[in-house]
Design an enzyme around this catalytic site. Structure first.
Site, PDB file in Angstrom:
ATOM      1  CG  ASP A 106      -8.252   4.506   0.872  1.00 31.54           C
ATOM      2  OD1 ASP A 106      -8.126   3.266   0.934  1.00 31.54           O
ATOM      3  OD2 ASP A 106      -7.438   5.297   1.371  1.00 31.54           O
TER       4      ASP A 106
ATOM      5  CD  GLU B 116      -0.435   5.309  -3.930  1.00 31.03           C
ATOM      6  OE1 GLU B 116       0.123   5.573  -2.853  1.00 31.03           O
ATOM      7  OE2 GLU B 116      -1.238   4.387  -4.056  1.00 31.03           O
TER       8      GLU B 116
ATOM      9  CG  ASP C 224      -1.925   1.049   1.275  1.00 33.31           C
ATOM     10  OD1 ASP C 224      -2.321   1.506   0.195  1.00 33.31           O
ATOM     11  OD2 ASP C 224      -2.336   1.452   2.388  1.00 33.31           O
TER      12      ASP C 224
END
Ligand code: GLC
Length: 787
Positions: free
Chosen positions: A484, A410, A407
Site C-alpha cells: 500500500d 503476513e 493479499d
C-alpha cells in the site's frame, strides 16, 4: 498504539532493548565429520559447516545443542558432493574447494572465507558467532570502509543499505511507507555486499524475527534471530551476478510467467460489480488501450468469504470471465487467508472438521479479525492443509480463471500487533513450532499452496500468482507488488530502489501500484508513473477505495494519449522483456537492474537509486518530480543512444537530459541489440524485430527467447532460443544467429527482421556470413531473415 506515542522514547526503553549480553561460542575443543561436513565442538555450542557447492558454504549453530540441519522451505538445493581439502594445525583448520577457502581459527572459533588466491571475502574479529540468554542467536562480521550492501528484499529507502538496520517480520503497513518504515510485507533475510567490484552474499535461513545491523558500529555488521538457530550461507561471488546465481541456486528461481501476466493490468479496490467490470473492459477497447488483466478486489465476494461470489453484484461470474477472455482480458480475483467464522460456510466447515486451521497448544482455534470479521487461518505449514487450500482453487479454475492475487498473508490481523498471536502453534509437518518461530513463512507457504493448487487445476497452463507477503524463495511461486504505497512523487522515487533490491534478492517479477494506492493521484504523476511502469517487470495500476479513479483516461486527453503510448510501448518491448524473464528463470537475474549489477567496477554506480537498467543494455532515467523536464543522467562506459531522438551520449560521465511530459529518458547502449514486436496490442505477437544499434567497434552476445507463452511445454524444451552475436568494425557489421532450441516449437512469426540503427555511411552489413543490401526505412536499414 503505544509505540506511536511518546512511550516509544520512554527512558526505560533502552533497558528493555538490552536483551542480555553476548556469549561467544568459545574455543574449538574437537572436530567431527558428519552429514557431509564438519562439526566444531566449541565451549558453548557446536557449529556445523557444509559445502552446498564449491562456491557456497553453510554455517549452522544451534544454541547449546547439536546443530539441527533441517532447513526452512525456502531452501530447495540439494547438497552436492564437493571436493574439500582439509588441513589442520593447532590453531586453525583450512577447508579448500576450487572456488573458496574457509579458514577457522580455533581459539576462539572465528570463521573467514577467502578466495583461492587468498583475498578475504568474509571475516570476523573480536566477536563471531554467539547467543544471548534470551534465546537470540547472533553473528558479527567485519565491515570494510568500502563495503556496500544491497538486497534485504522489500525495504524502503535508498539503494545502498550501508548505515541502516533492518528487521524481518512480515507486517501489513498501511501507514505511509517512509524511508524509516520497517519492516514491510516481505522478509528476505539475505544481502549482497560489494567491495571494490567484488561481491559476496549471505542468506540467513531463519523465519523468526531477524535483524541486520549495518549501522550501530563502524567496522562490524551483524545479523541476529529472535529464536531458532543461526543458519546461514555464504555465497562467494565473485561478481554480483554470480552471487544472485548462487543465492537462487539455494532458494530457487521463478517459473516463466504466462505472457499475459507481463502485459498491462488494471485494478482498483474495488470494481464492485459485473457491470462496472464490463464497462471498464469496454472503455479500454474503445480507446484502443491494450489490457491483459482486470482484478477483482474484495467486493466480489459474498461478505468477503473466499471461494464465493456475491450473487447480486456478480450474478454470473463464469459468463463474465468468458466474455472478457474473448476480448483477450483475464480476470484475477483476490484471495486472502482469513476464512470467515460461519458454521454455514463450506470452506469454514471443512477447515474445522478436517483440522486445517491454526490453533493454540491447548486446542482452541485461533480467531482474528480481518475483512470478513472473525476469521480462522489455514495452517499452511502443514502439507495436508496446503493441498486442501490448493484444491479449493478449482472454484476459480472452473470459471476460467488462471491467476490469483494473495493479499493479507503476513498474516495481517486487525489488532495491536497487526498479526496472529505469536503463541499459536503451527503443525509444521509433524515438527510443531510457535508462530513466533515461523511467522515469516506464512505468506510463502500460502503462495506455495495457491500456486501448486492452480497448477494442478489448470491442466498444463501456467498459473499467475501475485502476493503481498513472502519469504526467501517466494520467486518460485509468485510475483510481488510492494503493497500500500501512496500517490506521492516520493513513493514513485522510492519504488525504484525497492524493486531493484527485491530483484537483487531473487525476486525478479516485481512492481509497485502504478499511480499510487492510497491518496489521490493526478494526471502528471500518473503519466510519469505509467512511463516507468511500462518497464517494471510487473505493471499494474491499482488504487484504494475512496480515492480518485485512476484509469489512464481519468485526467484528460493529453495525459491519456501519453499513457496509451507507453502502454503500447510495453507491448512492443515484450520480446525483449520475455527474454529477460527467461534469464530470471534460468539464472535468477533480475529484469530491472541497478547500474552496479552491470558495472560493479564503476564506483559511480554504487548508490544510483533513481536510474535503472533493463537487462544489460537499456538505461532508464525517469523524471520523478512535478513540472520537471530536465534531469542529470549518469551514463556508464560506452556510448548510449536516446531511444526516441537517436542522440548519442558519451558514457563515463553525467549529462543533462531534457524530457517533456511525453518522454521517458530511455537509452540503448551502442553496439547492442533489443528484440521488439511492432504489434502494439496484446501479448500475442506475430512479428519479431531485432534492433541493432550500430557501432564501429566491439562485440555483443545475447539471446532472444520465446515459447508459446501459455503452457508448461517449455519445461521439456519447446522453445526458441536465438543466440545472437554482433561484431562491429569501421566498415562492417557482422551479425550471426542460430536457433538453439532443444525441441521443435513452431515459430509463430510470419516475419523476422534486423533493423540497423545509426549505420555509418560505408558500413556493410553481413548476416550469417552473407552480405545484405536490405531496405532503407525511417528507422534504419531493414534486413528480413528467416529463423
Ligand atoms: C490491502 C491491499 C490492497 C487491497 C486492499 C483491499 O490494503 O494491500 O492492495 O486493495 O487490501 O483488498
Amino acid at each position: 498504539m503505544l509505540e506511536d506515542t511518546s512511550f516509544a522514547i520512554h527512558p526505560g526503553q533502552n533497558q528493555a532493548m538490552e536483551n542480555g549480553s553476548y556469549r561467544d561460542v568459545g574455543t574449538v575443543k574437537s572436530i567431527q565429520k558428519r552429514d557431509g561436513g564438519l562439526t566444531f565442538i566449541c565451549d558453548e555450542a557446536d557449529i556445523h559447516l557444509q559445502f552446498y557447492r564449491s562456491d557456497i558454504v553453510r554455517v549452522v549453530m544451534n544454541q547449546r545443542d547439536i546443530p539441527d540441519l533441517e532447513s526452512t522451505p525456502a531452501v530447495v538445493a540439494a547438497l552436492e558432493s564437493v571436493n574439500v581439502g582439509i588441513e589442520e594445525t593447532d590453531s586453525r583448520v583450512l577447508l579448500t574447494t576450487n572456488r573458496l577457502v574457509v579458514s577457522v581459527s580455533k581459539q576462539p572459533f572465528r570463521l573467514s572465507v577467502l578466495t583461492p588466491d587468498g583475498q578475504v571475502i568474509v571475516s570476523e574479529g573480536d566477536r563471531g558467532i554467539g547467543f544471548k540468554e534470551n534465546g537470540e542467536v547472533i553473528c558479527y562480521k567485519k565491515m570494510e570502509p568500502e563495503d556496500r550492501f544491497y538486497g534485504f528484499g522489500e525495504k524502503s529507502g535508498f539503494l545502498d543499505k550501508r548505515g541502516e538496520t533492518y528487521t524481518m517480520w512480515n507486517t501489513d503497513v498501511y501507514a505511509p511507507h517512509n524511508p524509516e518504515t520497517d519492516p514491510l510485507y516481505q522478509s528476505i533475510p539475505y544481502f549482497m555486499a560489494l567491495r571494490n567490484g567484488r561481491a559476496y552474499g549471505i542468506y540467513f535461513d531463519n523465519p523468526s524475527k531477524t535483524t541486520f545491523d549495518m549501522k550501530t558500529e563502524q567496522e562490524v555488521y551483524s545479523f541476529k534471530g529472535d529464536s531458532g538457530k543461526l543458519d546461514y550461507y555464504v555465497f562467494a561471488g565473485e561478481g554480483p551476478k554470480d552471487v544472485i546465481e548462487q543465492y537462487t541456486h539455494i532458494t530457487g528461481r521463478m517459473p516463466l510467467p504466462p505472457k499475459w501476466a507481463i502485459g498491462y493490468h488494471q485494478s482498483r479496490y474495488s470494481y464492485e460489480s459485473e457491470e462496472e467490470v464490463r464497462a471498464l473492459a469496454n472503455t479500454f477497447k474503445e480507446k484502443g488501450i491494450p489490457l491483459d488483466v482486470i482484478y477483482l478486489d474484495i467486493h466480489y465476494m459474498d461478505e468477503y468469504r473466499v471461494f464465493t461470489f456475491d450473487k447480486d453484484r456478480f450474478p454470473n461470474p463464469k459468463k463474465l470471465v468468458q466474455d472478457l477472455r474473448e476480448e483477450g482480458i483475464r480476470v484475477v480475483p483476490i484471495v486472502d487467508p482469513g476464512v470467515k467464522k460461519d458454521p454455514e460456510y463450506p470452506a469454514y466447515q471443512e477447515g474445522v472438521r478436517n483440522d486445517h486451521f491454526c490453533k493454540y497448544l491447548e486446542g482452541d482455534i485461533y480467531f482474528g479479525d480481518v475483512w470478513p470479521g472473525t476469521s480462522a487461518f489455514p495452517d499452511f505449514t502443514d502439507e495436508r492443509t496446503q493441498e486442501w487450500w490448493g484444491n479449493w482453487h478449482q472454484f476459480y479454475t472452473e470459471l476460467g480463471i488462471e491467476g490469483i492475487w494473495n493479499d493479507m498473508n503476513e498474516p495481517a490481523v486487525f489488532n495491536e500487533t497487526k498479526t496472529m498471536d505469536t503463541s499459536v502453534i503451527h503443525k509444521n509437518d509433524g515438527d510443531p513450532k510457535t508462530h513466533r518461530q515461523l511467522h515469516n513463512l506464512y505468506g510463502l507457504l500460502m503462495g506455495k499452496a495457491t500456486y501448486e493448487g492452480m497448477e494442478r487445476n489448470l491442466n498444463g497452463k501456467r498459473p499467475f500468482l501475485l502476493t503481498r507477503a513472502g519469504f526467501a524463495g517466494v520467486q518460485r511461486y509468485a510475483s510481488v507488488w510492494t503493497g500500500d504505497n501512496r500517490s506521492f512523487w516520493e513513493h514513485l522515487q522510492m519504488s525504484l530502489p525497492m524493486c531493484m533490491n527485491l530483484g537483487l534478492s531473487g525476486v525478479a517479477f516485481t512492481g509497485p501500484d502504478v499511480g499510487g494506492f492510497a491518496h489521490d493521484t493526478n494526471g502528471e504523476l500518473l503519466t510519469r508513473w505509467t512511463q516507468v511502469g511500462a518497464f517494471t517487470p510487473y505493471f499494474r495500476n491499482h488504487s484504494a477505495i475512496g480515492t480518485l479513479y485512476q484509469e489512464p483516461w481519468q485526467f484528460g486527453e493529453e495525459y491519456e494519449a501519453i499513457m496509451k503510448r507507453y502502454i503500447e510501448l510495453r507491448y512492443e518491448w515484450l520480446p525483449q522483456l520475455y527474454s529477460l524473464f527467461h534469464e530470471a528463470h534460468t539464472k535468477g537475474l533480475p529484469i530491472m537492474r541497478p547500474l552496479m549489477l552491470e558495472y560493479p567496477r564503476d564506483a559511480k554506480t554504487y548508490a544510483i537509486h533513481d536510474q535503472f537498467m533493463i537487462g544489460d543494455n537499456t538505461l532508464i532515467a525517469p523524471i520523478m518530480q512535478p513540472e520537471v523536464t530536465d534531469r542529470a543522467v549518469y551514463f556508464p562506459e560506452g556510448e548510449w543512444i536516446d531511444y526516441f531522438s537517436g542522440k548519442v551520449y558519451e558514457g563515463g560521465t553525467t549529462h543533462l537530459v531534457h524530457a517533456e511530459l511525453d518522454t521517458l529518458p530511455l537509452f540503448i547502449k551502442r553496439g547492442t541489440l533489443i528484440a521488439q514486436s511492432p504489434i502494439r496490442t496484446k501479448t500475442e505477437q506475430k512479428e519479431l524485430e531485432l534492433h541493432v544499434y550500430a557501432h564501429t567497434k566491439g562485440s555483443y552476445n545475447t539471446s532472444v527467447y520465446d515459447d508459446d507463452g501459455e503452457t508448461t511445454n517449455y519445461y521439456s524444451g519447446e522453445a526458441m532460443k536465438l543466440n545472437l552475436s554482433i561484431q562491429c568494425k569501421d566498415h562492417q557489421i557482422a551479425i550471426s544467429y542460430r536457433n538453439d532450441n532443444e525441441m521443435e516449437w513452431p515459430l509463430p512469426y510470419k516475419k523476422c527482421s534486423f533493423i540497423l540503427h545509426g549505420l555509418v555511411d560505408d558500413q556493410q552489413v553481413w548476416v550469417n556470413g552473407e552480405r545484405q543490401s536490405g531496405v532503407w526505412t525511417e528507422q534504419g536499414l531493414k534486413v528480413e531473415v528467416t529463423i
